[in-house]
Each structure stands twice: as C-alpha cells, then as structure tokens.
Scaffold this motif. Structure first.
Motif, short mmCIF file in Angstrom:
data_model
loop_
_atom_site.label_atom_id
_atom_site.label_comp_id
_atom_site.label_asym_id
_atom_site.label_seq_id
_atom_site.Cartn_x
_atom_site.Cartn_y
_atom_site.Cartn_z
N THR A 225 -7.60 5.65 -4.74
CA THR A 225 -6.17 5.46 -4.94
C THR A 225 -5.41 6.76 -4.72
OG1 THR A 225 -6.74 3.83 -6.61
CG2 THR A 225 -4.47 4.55 -6.55
N SER A 229 -2.70 7.20 -1.90
CA SER A 229 -1.30 7.06 -2.26
C SER A 229 -0.56 8.39 -2.35
CB SER A 229 -1.16 6.30 -3.58
OG SER A 229 -1.81 6.98 -4.60
N SER A 295 -3.61 1.55 -4.70
CA SER A 295 -2.71 2.54 -4.09
C SER A 295 -1.45 1.85 -3.57
CB SER A 295 -3.40 3.36 -3.02
OG SER A 295 -3.88 2.54 -2.01
N THR A 298 0.57 1.74 -6.63
CA THR A 298 1.03 3.03 -7.14
C THR A 298 2.06 3.69 -6.22
OG1 THR A 298 -1.33 3.26 -7.39
CG2 THR A 298 0.00 4.85 -8.51
N LEU A 299 1.97 3.36 -4.91
CA LEU A 299 2.87 3.98 -3.94
C LEU A 299 4.33 4.02 -4.39
CD1 LEU A 299 1.84 3.00 -0.30
CD2 LEU A 299 2.36 5.25 -1.16
N THR A 348 2.78 11.32 -10.13
CA THR A 348 1.49 10.89 -9.60
C THR A 348 0.52 10.57 -10.73
OG1 THR A 348 1.86 12.35 -7.73
CG2 THR A 348 -0.37 11.54 -8.04
#
Lengths: 433, 291
Positions: A225, A229, A295, A298-299, A348
């Motif tokens: 991830t 990302s 990811s 999460t992006l 992040t």
C-alpha cells in the motif's frame, strides 16, 4: 455638563456589568458542556480498553503439563540414525500417550483413554518432534518435557471453567477434572508467558493459534500500500497544487478525488476482486492484491492531506525562490516539498493506519481464508490483523475469546504506535515561519 | 490619450465632510505623465504598459525609463499599482494566473515578454527583495548559496564560500553572522533577515534589484541600516524601490515616480518632486492630504 457626563458613564458601566453576568454564565455553561463531553469520551474509552485488556490477559499465558517421556527409537518408529525426514514422519504422539497412561495406570477403557489423551494439546507431538530434530541425541533418553495443555485444561486452570458447577453444566467432566487436580497436586502443571502466540500462525486449536501470520500479512499488505499510494498521491497533489491549470477539468478531478474518499470500502474490495483477481489473474488472498486495493482506498486520503500541506506553505517562500531565478520544479522540490513534508507524512501515516484497520475490502479478495502458514512474501496467501480478529471472534471455542481480545490489543498497539510516529514526525519537522 | 476622469463616482461630495481630503474628493482631470519619464541611458524601458487582473485594469499606460545605476523610488497611495508595476519588471506576475500584461518592457533593449525570453534567466538578471523578509528555512550559508548553486555560478566549494562571504559583507551582515553561518536564517532578527534576503539576491549578481517596500516591516534602526545599504549598492546595481515612506524615498533615490490609481502621474528628480511637484495630485500626496 460634567455631572451629566459622569451620570451617563455610570449608566454605561452598570449596563456593561449587567451584561457581563450573562456573558460569563454563557461561558461557564459552554465550558461545562465541553468538559462533560471530554469526560464522557474518556470514560467510554477506559471502559473499552479495560474490557479488552481484562479479556485478553488469559491469552498471554499458557498452561503446560510436565510429563516424563521415554524417547525410544523403536517406539516412535525410526532407526538408530534417523534423518530429519524420518523424524518428521515419526510417531511422537505414541510417546506422549504412553507417558500419560503411565501417569494414570487405572484408566483402562478406550473412551476414557481418549479423554485422557486429550489432556495435552494436539500440538504437543510437534513440540516434541521439533525438540528431537533440534537435538537428535535426545533419542533413547528419559526426559521431562513441559507440554502445551489442551484449551479445556487451560480454561480450568485459568478459572474460565467453574469447577464448582454441577457436572452436567460443565464442559470438563468430573473424571477429567480429577486428573487435572492430580496433576496440579503433583506440581506438574505450570503457567508461563505465551510466546507461542507471537511466533505461530493461525490454528483450529485455540492453544496453538498465534498472531504472527496476521502480523506479517498486515506488514506485507501495508508495504504494498505504502509503495503504491505514497509516490502516486504526492505526485498527484504536487501537480494539482502547483502545476495544474485552473480549469473545469481540474475542478472535476478534484471533486472526484473527494468523492473517492467517501466511497464505502467494500466497493473497493469488489473492484479488486473483479479487476485484479478475475481479470489480471493475480493470486487470491495475497497481500499484493490487498495492498493494491487498500492503496486505491488510501490514495484520496493522502492526496487531500498532501494538498492541504502544500497549500499551507506560505507563498512568500515560493516567491523567494522564484525571485532568485529558481525554476518552478526547483521551487517545488527544494522549498515547497520540504516545508510540506511533515503534513504529507502525517497524512500518509494516518492513511496507513486506516488501511491497517480495514477489513471489508479484504474479505472480498479472499484474505478471510483460514491460513496456517506464515506468509513469506507479498504473493503468499495470508490474512491481516483485523480479519484475524474477525475470524477468531467467529470461532466457537472458548479459548478464542481471549485470543480475539489479544489480537485487538496487538492491532491497537500498532495503530497507537503509527499515530505516535505521525505526531513525532510533525513535531520534529515542523517549521516556524 | 488619457482623458479619463479620475473621479467617476456618481455620488457628489458631501460639503459638510470634515477631515483630510480623500481620493474621492479630488476631481482632477488626468493628463499624460508630467516630468521626465524617459532618460538617455535606460537600463529598463517600459512603453505603454497595461496590466489587468482578469477584467480589472491595475496599470494604465505606464511609460517609464529606469536609468543605468540609478535608484528610482516608486511612491503613491495604497493600491495605486506601484507593486504590480514592479513585479512586471521581472515577470513575477506570471505566477498569478489571472494577470495579463500588455505593452513593451525592454531590458537592455530586449523585450522580456516575448516567448523566447526565459523568465528564469530574466529573474537571475533582475533580482527581487520582498516586503516581508522571507529567508528560506535553511542555514544562513545555504540561504545565500542557494542562488549561485542553482545557476551554477561557482566552480567549487571555496569559490562559493568566497561568494557567500562577499555577498554577506556587501549586505552589511557578515560581521554579525560570521560565527553562525550554520544557524537557521529564520532565527535572525527582522532587520537581519531582510539584509540576508538582500545578500541572497546580490549573490546571484543581478543587474537590477527590485525592492518592494523592503523596510516596511522593520523598526527605524533596521530601516536606517537598509537605507545605508541601498546607498552602497547603487554603485553596482540599478535599484527600483517601492516605498510608502516619503522620507525614505527622499533619502535613497535620485528619481521618484508618483503613481495614482494605476497611472503614472509624475516622474522627476527626487529633490524636485519633494520641493516643487508639478502635478496637483503629487503635491497633495506628499503634503499628506491623502494616502
């Protein structure tokens, strides 16, 4: 003139004084409401943590039964100089059964014998096997070994099964209880810290189940991830903030990124199943696919956090660099990005913490499978911490109750650690303007 | 050409309005720039420059020459366009999307607004010092060395060290910071920070330095140091300084240009502008009747 002035100013003072009372009252009420909210939140948090903590405690200790076993080469079915392969196939169960039978010679019936043999865990024979593989000279000796007890024995020792209940209401019958009590009296039962919980994978037997597989699965998933990302999200944020023209198309993209952050995570799971597993034929249940799906999720979080961090960099810094003749690219990479980095890192890590706790999309791509082996790479089948919690919570055996809470504790530990790192990084790199 | 009426407000002046006159109360017909906007040896020539922010015109037909190695002060009330004009000279307005510049701006006879002209190169030749000191959040040394580094002005470390020292010395800061070149530039006092910004600008060895109210955020002592510095710098650089302080303009500049509502009203020798202004608006401004 003078007296009139004084009078009117007196009046004013009185008016202000009157309104002051009201204003302070409002302030007091607001403060009280705020304090109540905080106290309520803290109380709920303490209740939650205390509950998890007390339930998890039994999972961190393991009951052992000490038995004297005779490691006769003939009895376990190997020659005098057995290879490792021979030992893997050898019958260590028999040795343990003999030891138990020797301890309780009065047990004769088959059914009773089966009960007796279930005092030790199914894992006891593997424990013995590993010992012999490590040190083959043990063969032919008489040694005392602390074997892992079965989860029922464990429950009795830890008090999870009440010995005073009538036999019909008790999972462990009188006969077995008597054996346990005899072992207790002879000092053969002991408790020790449950290292096994942190060093093994999942199992159907509560006493053998460990969390290492899930921890490693989570680690590999988050690795994928992060690798996907972070660069994509930061590059997107930089482009959108610093380079993109201000037009409708960019506005459209912006709206869609914000929408993406609000999409229910299970939808991403379905997408992962349809696209990555069915279309691209990536391995099922693997951290690789889990990481890709997470990811995607999460992006938007990282993009939004990074954009606001970049936006918060004072324009005077950009002007200073541009005024010296730095190109746009140099301005961004030499000045804007370092200044925005604490915010980007915080975003992040928070995104990663979200991904760590995410369950639903991973169910869709098969990470909910029962996997005993500890994953060695991103393409091995594995599960992750929150799904391990889900799986154990779903298991009927009593021993899994404590394991569930213990797994939650491990998960919470990692979440707290990640957030602590985020705060530390923000404090460390924060710049004063 | 310029026959616009400055005051086009529909509302008539209130006769009982007390206090200083405002722009609204002035009803003066605007004509061409008064004085000598042109000069013989011009470093920068601007011809009929118009600047727009979207549909809003901020600069109207400004034609002004900036002479070689002179200090020219741009004065005028807030919002008169003097900062906007200054920022057109090194294309800092490029960073504002809605900003549009018309007219010709020639640096040594070359138009700086053609496609061919690289704004990065231009800004290396025309440096800028900003209103609020804005050192990079790096060490003092790195602040000064940044420009030479990105432009590749020095061949090795010792040359760079020399250039940093020279620039700091010229900016009158070296004695104060020589023992702590590794300390962050943001840790200096306001006046020191501004001198650091000037050192940073002259380290690139520009031909022209634009200063946008460089002392407005500083106390009188720091201001005096900056002014002293400008007087020394004019030996080597052409300086365009925007200022709100008329005393400052009088102290540092040879020529002064007065802007009003986006128009260049009057240009002349500083002494003449402050003692004997030719235009009524200039006179009203410098006598403090508005602004």
């Amino acid at each position: 003139m003078w007296s009139e002035n004084t009078e009117s100013s007196m009046n004013n003072t009185d008016l202000v004084r009157q309104s002051l009372k009201k204003r302070y009252l409002k302030e007091q009420i607001f403060k009280a409401v705020g304090m109540f909210s905080i106290v309520a939140a803290i109380v709920f948090l303490i209740i939650l943590l205390a509950d998890i903590f007390t339930k998890a405690m039994p999972a961190f200790s393991q009951t052992n039964i000490e038995l004297e076993v005779t490691l006769d080469a003939g009895e376990i079915g190997v020659g005098t100089n057995p290879t490792e392969q021979d030992l893997m196939a050898a019958d260590f169960r028999r040795v343990i059964r003999n030891a138990l039978a020797k301890q309780f010679p009065d047990v004769k019936k088959r059914k009773e014998k089966r009960e007796l043999y279930s005092l030790t865990s199914m894992g006891a024979e593997f424990q013995l096997r590993d010992m012999v593989i490590d040190d083959p000279s043990l063969l032919g000796q008489n040694i005392k070994v602390e074997f892992m007890a079965d989860d029922d024995v464990d429950a009795v020792i830890k008090g999870a099964i009440d010995r005073t209940l009538p036999e019909s209401d008790r999972r462990v019958k009188d006969q077995k209880l008597a054996w346990i009590e005899r072992l207790e009296q002879s000092g053969q039962i002991s408790k020790q810290f449950n290292w096994h919980f942190f060093s093994s994978g999942d199992s159907r037997e509560p006493e053998m189940a460990g969390i290492k597989g899930a921890i490693k699965g989570s680690f590999f998933t988050l690795l994928v991830t992060l690798a996907l990302s972070f660069p994509v999200a930061v590059a997107a944020a930089i482009y959108l903030e610093e380079f993109a023209p201000k037009n409708r198309f960019i506005d459209f993209i912006e709206i869609n990124i914000n929408n993406l952050a609000a999409v229910p995570s299970i939808v991403f799971g379905l997408l992962g199943l349809a696209v990555f597993i069915n279309f691209f034929s990536l391995p099922r249940s693997a951290p690789l696919v889990g990481g890709i799906v997470l990811s995607l999720m999460t992006l938007p979080t990282i993009i939004i956090a990074s954009r606001s961090a970049i936006k918060a960099v004072p324009p005077s810094l950009r002007e200073a660099a541009l005024g010296l003749g730095a190109s746009k690219m140099q301005t961004v990479f030499h000045h804007v990005l370092p200044a925005a980095l604490p915010g980007i890192l915080t975003g992040t890590i928070i995104g990663m913490a979200q991904a760590l706790g995410e369950t639903a999309p991973l169910l869709m791509i098969g990470m909910v499978a029962f996997i005993v082996d500890i994953p060695q790479g991103i393409t091995d089948p594995s599960t992750v911490l929150p799904i391990q919690v889900y799986l154990w919570a779903d298991s009927p055996e009593r021993g899994f109750l404590a394991k569930t809470s213990a797994a939650i504790m491990v998960l919470l530990f990692f979440l707290v650690a990640m957030n602590a790192i985020a705060i530390y990084l923000r404090k460390k790199f924060e710049k004063k303007w | 050409m310029n026959e616009a009426v400055l005051n086009d407000l529909a509302e008539p002046n209130k006769p009982d309005h007390a206090g200083p006159e405002t722009e609204d109360s002035l009803n003066i017909e605007y004509t061409d720039t008064v004085g000598q906007p042109l000069c013989e040896e011009a470093k920068i020539r601007t011809k009929e420059v118009n600047v727009y922010y979207a549909d809003n015109q901020a600069i109207h037909n400004v034609s002004l020459d900036i002479g070689e190695n002179e200090v020219i002060a741009l004065i005028g009330p807030s919002g008169c366009g003097k900062s906007t004009y200054l920022r057109t000279l090194n294309r800092m307005n490029d960073t504002i999307d809605i900003c549009r510049v018309e007219g010709q701006i020639l640096l040594d006879g070359e138009d700086i607004y053609t496609k061919k002209q690289d704004p990065v190169l231009l800004r290396a030749r025309v440096g800028m010092v900003f209103q609020k000191p804005n050192p990079f959040p790096k060490s003092i040394y790195d602040n000064v060395a940044y420009g030479p580094r990105i432009h590749g002005l020095t061949r090795n470390k010792s040359e760079l060290d020399d250039l940093v020292e020279e620039s700091l010395t010229k900016a009158g800061l070296f004695q104060e910071v020589k023992d702590r070149l590794d300390a962050p530039g943001t840790g200096l006092s306001g006046g020191q920070q501004q001198r650091l910004c000037i050192a940073r600008t002259i380290a690139v060895q520009p031909e022209v330095i634009l200063m946008d109210e460089p002392a407005s955020a500083l106390d009188p002592i720091a201001t005096a140091k900056i002014e002293e510095l400008i007087n020394e710098l004019k030996e080597n650089f052409t300086i365009v300084i925007v200022t709100h302080s008329m005393q400052q303009a009088a102290r540092v500049s040879q020529r002064t240009a007065y802007f009003h509502m986006g128009r260049l009203i009057e240009v002349g020798e500083t002494d003449q502008i402050f003692t004997n202004p030719a235009h009524e608006l200039t006179e009203k401004y410098i006598t403090g009747r508005f602004g």
